[in-house]
Design a protein around this motif. Structure first.
Motif, PDB file in Angstrom:
ATOM      1  N   ALA A  80       6.802   3.406  -1.274  1.00 55.89           N
ATOM      2  CA  ALA A  80       7.901   4.377  -1.321  1.00 55.89           C
ATOM      3  C   ALA A  80       9.032   4.056  -0.339  1.00 55.89           C
ATOM      4  O   ALA A  80      10.209   4.134  -0.718  1.00 55.89           O
ATOM      5  CB  ALA A  80       7.367   5.788  -1.096  1.00 55.89           C
ATOM      6  N   PRO A 138      -1.641   8.426  -3.428  1.00 58.54           N
ATOM      7  CA  PRO A 138      -1.261   7.302  -2.566  1.00 58.54           C
ATOM      8  C   PRO A 138      -0.445   6.268  -3.320  1.00 58.54           C
ATOM      9  O   PRO A 138      -0.332   6.309  -4.548  1.00 58.54           O
ATOM     10  CB  PRO A 138      -2.613   6.729  -2.137  1.00 58.54           C
ATOM     11  CG  PRO A 138      -3.541   7.097  -3.263  1.00 58.54           C
ATOM     12  CD  PRO A 138      -3.070   8.432  -3.754  1.00 58.54           C
ATOM     13  N   ALA A 139       0.112   5.340  -2.571  1.00 60.07           N
ATOM     14  CA  ALA A 139       0.827   4.189  -3.149  1.00 60.07           C
ATOM     15  C   ALA A 139       1.886   4.644  -4.149  1.00 60.07           C
ATOM     16  O   ALA A 139       2.787   5.403  -3.784  1.00 60.07           O
ATOM     17  CB  ALA A 139      -0.166   3.208  -3.765  1.00 60.07           C
ATOM     18  N   GLN A 149       3.574   8.375  -4.699  1.00 55.91           N
ATOM     19  CA  GLN A 149       4.722   8.939  -3.986  1.00 55.91           C
ATOM     20  C   GLN A 149       6.025   8.659  -4.732  1.00 55.91           C
ATOM     21  O   GLN A 149       6.911   9.512  -4.800  1.00 55.91           O
ATOM     22  CB  GLN A 149       4.788   8.363  -2.568  1.00 55.91           C
ATOM     23  CG  GLN A 149       3.553   8.644  -1.726  1.00 55.91           C
ATOM     24  CD  GLN A 149       3.312  10.131  -1.554  1.00 55.91           C
ATOM     25  OE1 GLN A 149       4.199  10.875  -1.139  1.00 55.91           O
ATOM     26  NE2 GLN A 149       2.105  10.572  -1.890  1.00 55.91           N
ATOM     27  N   LEU A 182       0.823  -1.211   0.000  1.00 57.37           N
ATOM     28  CA  LEU A 182       0.000   0.000   0.000  1.00 57.37           C
ATOM     29  C   LEU A 182       0.852   1.254   0.000  1.00 57.37           C
ATOM     30  O   LEU A 182       0.440   2.297  -0.504  1.00 57.37           O
ATOM     31  CB  LEU A 182      -0.919   0.002   1.218  1.00 57.37           C
ATOM     32  CG  LEU A 182      -2.124  -0.939   1.171  1.00 57.37           C
ATOM     33  CD1 LEU A 182      -2.887  -0.876   2.479  1.00 57.37           C
ATOM     34  CD2 LEU A 182      -3.033  -0.597   0.012  1.00 57.37           C
ATOM     35  N   ASP A 183       2.043   1.163   0.583  1.00 55.27           N
ATOM     36  CA  ASP A 183       2.948   2.310   0.656  1.00 55.27           C
ATOM     37  C   ASP A 183       4.341   1.847   0.235  1.00 55.27           C
ATOM     38  O   ASP A 183       5.212   1.583   1.073  1.00 55.27           O
ATOM     39  CB  ASP A 183       2.969   2.868   2.081  1.00 55.27           C
ATOM     40  CG  ASP A 183       3.837   4.120   2.193  1.00 55.27           C
ATOM     41  OD1 ASP A 183       4.147   4.722   1.144  1.00 55.27           O
ATOM     42  OD2 ASP A 183       4.194   4.493   3.325  1.00 55.27           O
ATOM     43  N   ASP A 203      -6.933  -3.607   4.733  1.00 54.86           N
ATOM     44  CA  ASP A 203      -6.695  -2.273   4.172  1.00 54.86           C
ATOM     45  C   ASP A 203      -6.534  -2.332   2.659  1.00 54.86           C
ATOM     46  O   ASP A 203      -6.949  -1.415   1.931  1.00 54.86           O
ATOM     47  CB  ASP A 203      -5.487  -1.589   4.828  1.00 54.86           C
ATOM     48  CG  ASP A 203      -4.238  -2.446   4.846  1.00 54.86           C
ATOM     49  OD1 ASP A 203      -4.301  -3.623   4.417  1.00 54.86           O
ATOM     50  OD2 ASP A 203      -3.186  -1.949   5.305  1.00 54.86           O
TER      51      ASP A 203
END
Length: 275
Positions: free
Chosen positions: A72, A103-104, A107, A69-70, A228
């Motif tokens: 970066a 998001p995701a 970035q 999800l993240d 999530d």
């Protein structure tokens, strides 16, 4: 260097690069690359695999860690190491649904121009191969004759992964890097009702689009992926229902010199006689 070299777009990118006479390092956790590529083990979560994968590479096709999800915090240290190792061009696979700074992958997209003088971000719409490969939609079509979504009447400019790969190769090897983001779509927008009808017509097997609510889809997905991530995926369907993907672009034609392939042609090639 092609990351995700055994994946939907990475495998196609590697094969096209090889066919054009380029040397390719095919990087993945399970190194089974296209014939002629040099297999190199790579894992986003094992930095010790970075140096060997980068050795000798001057450009990179980037695919994010699956399900992140993240991404970066994982990707940016690698990209800084890539720049230090002599990589001059990076082409990132993102999504039409995610702008720079979003998001995701948004970035990483935002950071890319500050890391490389030559770059591109591919932002394809949803893949046509979601209905023909090993995606949940394709499995549901094969096993139940159902296409499940919360997209309602929303329309999408579905794009063939072969067209994404063709644009990626131009972005990686062209004399001048695009130095921009490229939104990729097919030639027309289709609803999920349209997809079900086309698959039915091409295969002769009845396929029905079953409309789910956002909550029902989210809960169904949460049985297979983290909650999530299920929320994110169901939210993308809701965005489609609200018209977020109802567009087409001329990017494939402009970059490759030929029009993008339509869904009917793909279904006839990959589904006819197989359901």
């Amino acid at each position: 260097m092609v990351l995700g070299a055994t994946g939907t777009t990475g495998g196609r990118v590697a094969a096209r690069l090889l066919a054009a006479g380029h040397e390719v390092k095919a990087a993945s956790r399970r190194a089974t690359p296209a014939e002629g590529a040099r297999a190199v083990r790579f894992d986003w979560y094992e930095p010790a695999t970075f140096a060997d994968a980068l050795d000798g590479a001057d450009s990179i096709y980037l695919v994010a860690p699956v399900g992140a999800l993240d991404p970066a915090p994982v990707m940016l240290p690698f990209l800084r190491q890539a720049r230090a190792a002599g990589v001059r061009r990076a082409v990132l696979l993102s999504s039409s649904a995610i702008p720079a700074g979003g998001p995701a992958m948004g970035q990483v997209h935002e950071a890319l121009p500050g890391l490389f003088g030559e770059w591109a971000v591919l932002r394809p719409s949803w893949f046509m191969q979601n209905f023909t490969g090993d995606h949940a939609h394709a499995r549901s079509i094969r096993e139940e004759g159902l296409l499940l979504s919360a997209t309602e009447d929303g329309r999408v400019g579905f794009v063939d992964a072969d067209d994404i790969a063709a644009v990626a190769v131009h972005a990686l090897t062209g004399d001048r890097a695009p130095n921009t983001d490229l939104v990729l779509t097919g030639p027309q927008t289709l609803s999920y009702d349209d997809i079900a009808a086309l698959v039915t017509e091409v295969t002769g097997r009845q396929v029905t689009h079953r409309r789910l609510t956002f909550a029902r889809l989210r809960d169904r997905l949460a049985a297979e992926v983290p909650p999530d991530f299920a929320e994110l995926l169901a939210g993308m369907d809701r965005a489609i229902a609200e018209g977020a993907e109802d567009r087409t672009t001329d990017t494939v034609q402009r970059v490759t010199g030929r029009p993008p392939r339509g869904f009917r042609a793909l279904a006839e090639r990959e589904l006819s006689g197989r359901l």
